[in-house]
Design a protein around this motif. Structure first.
Motif, PDB file in Angstrom:
ATOM      1  N   VAL A  94      -3.841 -12.928 -11.336  1.00  0.00           N
ATOM      2  CA  VAL A  94      -3.605 -12.278 -10.041  1.00  0.00           C
ATOM      3  C   VAL A  94      -4.875 -11.562  -9.616  1.00  0.00           C
ATOM      4  O   VAL A  94      -5.468 -10.809 -10.399  1.00  0.00           O
ATOM      5  N   THR A  95      -5.304 -11.805  -8.391  1.00  0.00           N
ATOM      6  CA  THR A  95      -6.492 -11.102  -7.900  1.00  0.00           C
ATOM      7  C   THR A  95      -6.148 -10.046  -6.866  1.00  0.00           C
ATOM      8  O   THR A  95      -6.968  -9.176  -6.580  1.00  0.00           O
ATOM      9  N   ALA A  96      -4.929 -10.109  -6.280  1.00  0.00           N
ATOM     10  CA  ALA A  96      -4.565  -9.132  -5.246  1.00  0.00           C
ATOM     11  C   ALA A  96      -3.062  -8.910  -5.198  1.00  0.00           C
ATOM     12  O   ALA A  96      -2.271  -9.835  -5.417  1.00  0.00           O
ATOM     13  N   ILE A  97      -2.690  -7.670  -4.917  1.00  0.00           N
ATOM     14  CA  ILE A  97      -1.288  -7.292  -4.741  1.00  0.00           C
ATOM     15  C   ILE A  97      -1.116  -6.720  -3.337  1.00  0.00           C
ATOM     16  O   ILE A  97      -1.913  -5.885  -2.897  1.00  0.00           O
ATOM     17  N   VAL A  98      -0.080  -7.171  -2.647  1.00  0.00           N
ATOM     18  CA  VAL A  98       0.289  -6.597  -1.350  1.00  0.00           C
ATOM     19  C   VAL A  98       1.545  -5.768  -1.558  1.00  0.00           C
ATOM     20  O   VAL A  98       2.618  -6.306  -1.861  1.00  0.00           O
ATOM     21  N   GLY A  99       1.428  -4.456  -1.446  1.00  0.00           N
ATOM     22  CA  GLY A  99       2.588  -3.581  -1.522  1.00  0.00           C
ATOM     23  C   GLY A  99       3.138  -3.402  -0.114  1.00  0.00           C
ATOM     24  O   GLY A  99       2.400  -2.997   0.786  1.00  0.00           O
ATOM     25  N   LEU A 100       4.410  -3.681   0.088  1.00  0.00           N
ATOM     26  CA  LEU A 100       4.973  -3.595   1.431  1.00  0.00           C
ATOM     27  C   LEU A 100       5.249  -2.163   1.871  1.00  0.00           C
ATOM     28  O   LEU A 100       5.911  -1.932   2.886  1.00  0.00           O
ATOM     29  N   SER A 101       4.722  -1.220   1.116  1.00  0.00           N
ATOM     30  CA  SER A 101       4.649   0.187   1.542  1.00  0.00           C
ATOM     31  C   SER A 101       3.513   0.828   0.760  1.00  0.00           C
ATOM     32  O   SER A 101       3.113   0.326  -0.305  1.00  0.00           O
ATOM     33  N   ASP A 102       2.992   1.937   1.257  1.00  0.00           N
ATOM     34  CA  ASP A 102       1.922   2.636   0.546  1.00  0.00           C
ATOM     35  C   ASP A 102       2.410   3.190  -0.786  1.00  0.00           C
ATOM     36  O   ASP A 102       1.654   3.263  -1.762  1.00  0.00           O
ATOM     37  N   SER A 103       3.683   3.597  -0.839  1.00  0.00           N
ATOM     38  CA  SER A 103       4.209   4.144  -2.098  1.00  0.00           C
ATOM     39  C   SER A 103       4.212   3.065  -3.190  1.00  0.00           C
ATOM     40  O   SER A 103       3.897   3.339  -4.356  1.00  0.00           O
ATOM     41  N   ILE A 104       4.540   1.840  -2.823  1.00  0.00           N
ATOM     42  CA  ILE A 104       4.485   0.736  -3.790  1.00  0.00           C
ATOM     43  C   ILE A 104       3.046   0.508  -4.231  1.00  0.00           C
ATOM     44  O   ILE A 104       2.763   0.308  -5.412  1.00  0.00           O
ATOM     45  N   ALA A 105       2.112   0.551  -3.271  1.00  0.00           N
ATOM     46  CA  ALA A 105       0.690   0.336  -3.585  1.00  0.00           C
ATOM     47  C   ALA A 105       0.168   1.400  -4.540  1.00  0.00           C
ATOM     48  O   ALA A 105      -0.582   1.092  -5.485  1.00  0.00           O
ATOM     49  N   VAL A 106       0.560   2.653  -4.338  1.00  0.00           N
ATOM     50  CA  VAL A 106       0.127   3.733  -5.231  1.00  0.00           C
ATOM     51  C   VAL A 106       0.644   3.484  -6.645  1.00  0.00           C
ATOM     52  O   VAL A 106      -0.094   3.610  -7.636  1.00  0.00           O
ATOM     53  N   GLY A 107       1.929   3.142  -6.748  1.00  0.00           N
ATOM     54  CA  GLY A 107       2.499   2.851  -8.062  1.00  0.00           C
ATOM     55  C   GLY A 107       1.803   1.680  -8.733  1.00  0.00           C
ATOM     56  O   GLY A 107       1.557   1.684  -9.947  1.00  0.00           O
ATOM     57  N   ALA A 108       1.460   0.670  -7.935  1.00  0.00           N
ATOM     58  CA  ALA A 108       0.782  -0.516  -8.469  1.00  0.00           C
ATOM     59  C   ALA A 108      -0.591  -0.155  -9.033  1.00  0.00           C
ATOM     60  O   ALA A 108      -0.969  -0.602 -10.129  1.00  0.00           O
ATOM     61  N   ILE A 109      -1.326   0.650  -8.300  1.00  0.00           N
ATOM     62  CA  ILE A 109      -2.673   1.046  -8.750  1.00  0.00           C
ATOM     63  C   ILE A 109      -2.602   1.818 -10.064  1.00  0.00           C
ATOM     64  O   ILE A 109      -3.392   1.585 -10.991  1.00  0.00           O
ATOM     65  N   ARG A 110      -1.633   2.719 -10.166  1.00  0.00           N
ATOM     66  CA  ARG A 110      -1.509   3.487 -11.401  1.00  0.00           C
ATOM     67  C   ARG A 110      -1.157   2.588 -12.580  1.00  0.00           C
ATOM     68  O   ARG A 110      -1.703   2.751 -13.698  1.00  0.00           O
ATOM     69  N   ALA A 111      -0.295   1.604 -12.366  1.00  0.00           N
ATOM     70  CA  ALA A 111       0.062   0.679 -13.443  1.00  0.00           C
ATOM     71  C   ALA A 111      -1.140  -0.161 -13.869  1.00  0.00           C
ATOM     72  O   ALA A 111      -1.342  -0.425 -15.063  1.00  0.00           O
ATOM     73  N   ILE A 112      -1.934  -0.578 -12.898  1.00  0.00           N
ATOM     74  CA  ILE A 112      -3.146  -1.368 -13.195  1.00  0.00           C
ATOM     75  C   ILE A 112      -4.122  -0.539 -14.020  1.00  0.00           C
ATOM     76  O   ILE A 112      -4.682  -1.005 -15.023  1.00  0.00           O
ATOM     77  N   GLU A 113      -4.325   0.721 -13.610  1.00  0.00           N
ATOM     78  CA  GLU A 113      -5.238   1.617 -14.333  1.00  0.00           C
ATOM     79  C   GLU A 113      -4.726   1.885 -15.753  1.00  0.00           C
ATOM     80  O   GLU A 113      -5.506   1.893 -16.715  1.00  0.00           O
ATOM     81  N   ASP A 114      -3.400   2.100 -15.882  1.00  0.00           N
ATOM     82  CA  ASP A 114      -2.828   2.380 -17.196  1.00  0.00           C
ATOM     83  C   ASP A 114      -2.923   1.176 -18.129  1.00  0.00           C
ATOM     84  O   ASP A 114      -2.875   1.325 -19.363  1.00  0.00           O
ATOM     85  N   ALA A 115      -3.049  -0.011 -17.556  1.00  0.00           N
ATOM     86  CA  ALA A 115      -3.194  -1.228 -18.367  1.00  0.00           C
ATOM     87  C   ALA A 115      -4.644  -1.485 -18.743  1.00  0.00           C
ATOM     88  O   ALA A 115      -4.964  -2.521 -19.337  1.00  0.00           O
ATOM     89  N   GLY A 116      -5.527  -0.541 -18.392  1.00  0.00           N
ATOM     90  CA  GLY A 116      -6.930  -0.675 -18.747  1.00  0.00           C
ATOM     91  C   GLY A 116      -7.744  -1.511 -17.773  1.00  0.00           C
ATOM     92  O   GLY A 116      -8.874  -1.887 -18.064  1.00  0.00           O
ATOM     93  N   LYS A 117      -7.183  -1.774 -16.620  1.00  0.00           N
ATOM     94  CA  LYS A 117      -7.886  -2.533 -15.591  1.00  0.00           C
ATOM     95  C   LYS A 117      -8.308  -1.600 -14.454  1.00  0.00           C
ATOM     96  O   LYS A 117      -7.888  -0.442 -14.396  1.00  0.00           O
ATOM     97  N   LYS A 118      -9.146  -2.140 -13.546  1.00  0.00           N
ATOM     98  CA  LYS A 118      -9.671  -1.337 -12.451  1.00  0.00           C
ATOM     99  C   LYS A 118      -9.327  -1.954 -11.093  1.00  0.00           C
ATOM    100  O   LYS A 118      -9.262  -3.166 -10.949  1.00  0.00           O
ATOM    101  N   VAL A 119      -9.104  -1.046 -10.116  1.00  0.00           N
ATOM    102  CA  VAL A 119      -8.921  -1.452  -8.714  1.00  0.00           C
ATOM    103  C   VAL A 119     -10.145  -0.977  -7.941  1.00  0.00           C
ATOM    104  O   VAL A 119     -10.506   0.199  -8.021  1.00  0.00           O
ATOM    105  N   PRO A 120     -10.881  -1.863  -7.267  1.00  0.00           N
ATOM    106  CA  PRO A 120     -10.553  -3.270  -7.017  1.00  0.00           C
ATOM    107  C   PRO A 120     -11.284  -4.257  -7.924  1.00  0.00           C
ATOM    108  O   PRO A 120     -11.193  -5.457  -7.689  1.00  0.00           O
TER     109      PRO A 120
END
Length: 334
Positions: free
Chosen positions: A241-267
């Protein structure tokens, strides 16, 4: 001669004039006398809607907000409340769960004869069934189009969700992204998420990409926690996966935190785009690229429609507010 003209000639607000017309309390003797004099001199006659509202006995504009953790709705709620208060209207607010029944809540206020008009902030149109025939006061649905409903007292204001999400996907593909996952809502043609889902699907197709619902879409509540947990599940699949579209900003915030917690970086590893253009998207790290909804237009037009339909017998109206992509720091080229 309209109620606005009466307000201008008398020097009092529309809300005060409305209470005088409907013989409601909360107006000083001086104001009531001045307004009645202007009404008499101008031969103004309240229309059928105003008389009906008077018979209903309600004196409150009720706002029913759907979703306890929706930061976008909270911004709209604050602004609508302020604007209605400036018009000297009495406002009450009921916040229900994302899966709650807003029509059932509205009926409580109608049966209690406390509401003279209702603003639905967020809506599942599947719930707007024959029960709506019991609600004979003006209603406005904000942020969801009620165009397909057959109720003359229900107007709506929203952005063109389908066009907006199509633009998001085309923006990502212009940056080279092909492996895109969309998160948000449920696939139901009566919910706001369906229009956004269709827009994403159309964006894939216009970009020459195949849209596979099993691969490119994940259902998700509109909350930080849901965005986080859904992204965790996505990452556990080890999909490319190279990109996630969150259909709300709250979903996008949660997604970024999960990505960071998995040891990955946005973007650097995964790009993320949100929807709404809320304050948090501009102050989060990294700043989130988001499809902004024009909150001022939604608020102003929603209140304008409500006030107009409270005083005039008119056909329902359905308007689009502007949307615009707000670029942040959460998307990179691949």
């Amino acid at each position: 001669m309209t109620i606005k003209d009466i307000a201008k000639l008398s020097g009092y607000g529309i809300g005060t004039v409305s209470r005088v017309i409907n013989k409601q309390p909360g107006v000083s003797d001086k104001a009531r006398e001045k307004i009645l004099k202007v009404i008499e001199e101008s031969n103004f006659e309240p229309n059928g809607n105003a008389r009906k509202l008077k018979r209903c006995g309600g004196n409150t504009i009720t706002i029913i907000m759907k979703g306890r953790h929706n930061s976008f709705f909270m911004e709209i709620l604050d602004r609508i409340t302020i604007l209605l208060s400036e018009l000297e209207e009495v406002v009450s607010c009921q916040i229900i769960d994302e899966d709650g029944d807003e029509v059932a809540e509205a009926l409580k206020f109608v049966h209690d004869k406390t509401a003279k008009a209702i603003i639905f902030l967020g809506a599942n149109l599947a719930l707007f069934d024959e029960r709506m025939n019991e609600i004979d006061i003006p209603c406005v649905v904000a942020t969801t189009s009620a165009r397909e409903l057959a109720f003359n007292n229900v107007s709506s204001v929203c952005v063109d969700d389908e066009a907006a999400t199509m633009e998001i996907v085309q923006y990502l593909t212009s940056y080279g992204h092909k492996d895109i996952v969309v998160m948000g809502g449920e696939i139901s043609d009566k919910q706001i998420s369906f229009s956004r889902y269709l827009g994403c699907k159309k964006g894939f197709e216009k970009s020459g990409l195949k849209f596979d619902p099993d691969k490119n879409y994940m259902a998700c509540r509109y909350s930080y926690e849901a965005g986080y947990e859904t992204t965790k599940k996505l990452l556990e699949k080890n999909m490319h996966v190279t990109a996630i579209v969150g259909l709300s900003d709250s979903i996008a915030v949660g997604a970024i935190r999960a990505i960071e917690d998995a040891g990955k970086k946005v973007p650097d590893d995964i790009s993320v785009v949100g929807f709404d253009g809320t304050v948090i998207s501009r102050f989060y790290t990294p700043r989130i690229t988001s499809m902004g909804q024009d909150i001022n237009s939604i608020v102003k037009r929603s209140v304008e429609l409500l006030m107009k339909h409270m005083h005039y017998t008119l056909e329902c109206e359905h308007d689009y507010a502007p949307h615009k992509l707000i670029e942040g720091e959460s998307v990179r080229r691949v």
